[in-house]
Design an enzyme around this catalytic site. Structure first.
Site, mmCIF file in Angstrom:
data_model
loop_
_atom_site.group_PDB
_atom_site.id
_atom_site.type_symbol
_atom_site.label_atom_id
_atom_site.label_comp_id
_atom_site.label_asym_id
_atom_site.label_seq_id
_atom_site.Cartn_x
_atom_site.Cartn_y
_atom_site.Cartn_z
ATOM 1 N N LEU A 16 -2.342 -2.962 -2.821
ATOM 2 C CA LEU A 16 -1.453 -4.108 -2.621
ATOM 3 C C LEU A 16 -0.170 -3.920 -3.412
ATOM 4 C CD1 LEU A 16 -1.026 -6.978 -1.439
ATOM 5 C CD2 LEU A 16 -1.935 -7.870 -3.595
ATOM 6 N N GLY A 43 9.322 2.001 -1.132
ATOM 7 C CA GLY A 43 8.646 3.291 -1.209
ATOM 8 C C GLY A 43 7.643 3.375 -2.338
ATOM 9 N N ALA A 90 3.874 4.633 -1.406
ATOM 10 C CA ALA A 90 3.763 6.084 -1.244
ATOM 11 C C ALA A 90 3.671 6.767 -2.605
ATOM 12 C CB ALA A 90 4.963 6.616 -0.461
ATOM 13 N N GLU A 110 -10.976 3.389 2.649
ATOM 14 C CA GLU A 110 -11.879 2.419 3.279
ATOM 15 C C GLU A 110 -11.108 1.505 4.222
ATOM 16 O OE1 GLU A 110 -14.536 -1.454 1.927
ATOM 17 O OE2 GLU A 110 -14.273 0.197 0.519
#
Length: 403
Positions: A227, A236, A239, A261
């Site tokens: 999150l 960004g 990432a 997951e």
């Protein structure tokens, strides 16, 4: 519900105001406010709150340690004696079930907590630093990623406050069992200077990773929750967080591969971007080899170098092959599409072979009905419906790689 009561039914997302507060002036600034994307996990499936006029819920967090203020304001509240026994929803009761203990309901108390936040320092071990340019210009912003475990001093009480954001932004979110010491945590903080000198930290994003056992003496870390808090999106950061997780686990010899997951579509694109940028550096993923088709060499190099599993390695091959395919060349583009569609169709081909074995035991009408139910009779349209959005996702990843 009668029209007379409609004015006291409100959308919880519209009346909930969230803030990450760095200084007292942020409390009064509209620019620091942001909204929830969902609230059904707190206020019920319809996301409505009943029984108040001019309801306003303030959920403010100190930017660093996330000490919490809850303010509930309204001009009127229905009473059972005047509304045929109907009661207003218990707003604080619903929030109390999910907020970490210790939240305050007095704004002056919150301001005093804000002063203590000036000395807040991140929990855990610093594992990664990066800087990013703001979207609208200005100086670079500095960020740091810290690794924590359940045993990290004072981290779990902080995490208890941090995880409440999941309820507003992640559908079907659940709080993890922190009694299980296989959970690990990666938290991003912004390191920012203040006018009086020195540095402070603001919480930005986090991820939880569970270390699954893999026979005989290995682990398979699985990224469970990721999150980025709303004020820090589109920069960004996710990432960079994912790359930090990779950098932590890749060198560990006991790690077989790193999985995710049930990734959302948005997170899968970020994962694709990071993995594709990494795999572009490998010999097996160079343009000449990509155009020859997918190979075990690609799977092996992706796993050995970056701990990418086979399924994801195949996906990265498809992204990088598309990136290196001249789509104006009809033959080259057709070959690419057929390669991907053959992969998409493989499970159905296997199913079709199984059905052919079963055919001799079924009546013709039973066999036809079974074929229709499994979608095996409409291969062309099914493949098109799967392929088109997949290529669109791939192109978005490629566009980001080239940006």
């Amino acid at each position: 519900m009668t029209d007379a009561l409609c004015h006291i039914v409100v959308d919880g997302n519209e009346v909930l105001e969230l803030k990450l507060v760095r200084s007292p002036k942020d409390i009064e600034s509209d620019e620091t406010s942001f909204s929830s994307e969902m609230c059904h996990q707190v206020f019920g499936d319809n996301e409505n709150i009943f029984g108040y006029t001019d309801l306003h819920i303030k959920l403010y967090y100190t930017a660093g340690s996330l000490q919490t203020y809850l303010g509930i304001e309204y001009t009127d509240k229905i009473e059972p004696s005047t509304y045929e026994g109907m009661k207003a929803d218990d707003v604080e009761g619903a929030l109390k079930k999910v907020l970490a203990p210790g939240y305050v309901t007095n704004l002056d108390n919150f301001v005093s907590l804000l002063a203590k936040d000036e000395s807040f320092l991140p929990y855990g071990q610093l594992i990664h630093k990066f800087s990013l340019l703001p979207r609208h210009g200005g100086d670079k912003r500095q960020f740091e990623v810290y690794y924590s475990e359940t045993s990290t001093p004072n981290f779990l009480s902080f995490h208890q406050r941090l995880q409440t954001f999941l309820l507003w932004y992640v559908d079907a979110a659940s709080f993890i069992d922190v009694d299980d010491d296989q959970w690990t945590f990666f938290t991003v903080y912004e390191k920012y200077g203040v006018s009086e000198g020195g540095w402070r930290y603001a919480t930005v994003a986090y991820a939880t990773v569970y270390r699954y056992y893999a026979y005989p003496r290995h682990t398979r870390p699985r990224i469970a929750q990721v999150l980025t808090l709303p004020p820090f999106r589109k920069l960004g950061i996710c990432a960079q967080l994912l790359q930090a997780i990779y950098s932590h686990y890749i060198p560990l010899p006991e790690v077989l591969d790193i999985t995710v997951e049930d990734p959302s579509g948005e997170f899968q694109r970020i994962r694709d971007y990071v993995d594709a940028k990494n795999c572009e550096t490998l010999p097996a993923f160079q343009p000449a080899k990509l155009l020859q088709g997918y190979s075990s060499e690609m799977a092996n190099q992706a796993c050995n170098k970056f701990k990418i599993n086979k399924k994801q390695a195949r996906r990265i091959y498809e992204i990088l092959r598309l990136k290196n395919t001249n789509t104006s060349d009809k033959t080259a583009y057709l070959n690419y599409r057929l390669d991907v569609k053959n992969r998409l169709n493989a499970p159905f081909q296997k199913k079709k072979l199984e059905m052919q074995k079963l055919q001799k035991f079924l009546k013709p009408e039973e066999y036809a009905a079974t074929i229709n139910a499994t979608g095996l009779s409409n291969t062309h349209s099914r493949l098109a419906s799967e392929y088109i959005p997949l290529e669109q996702d791939y192109r978005r990843v490629i566009h980001r790689m080239e940006y």
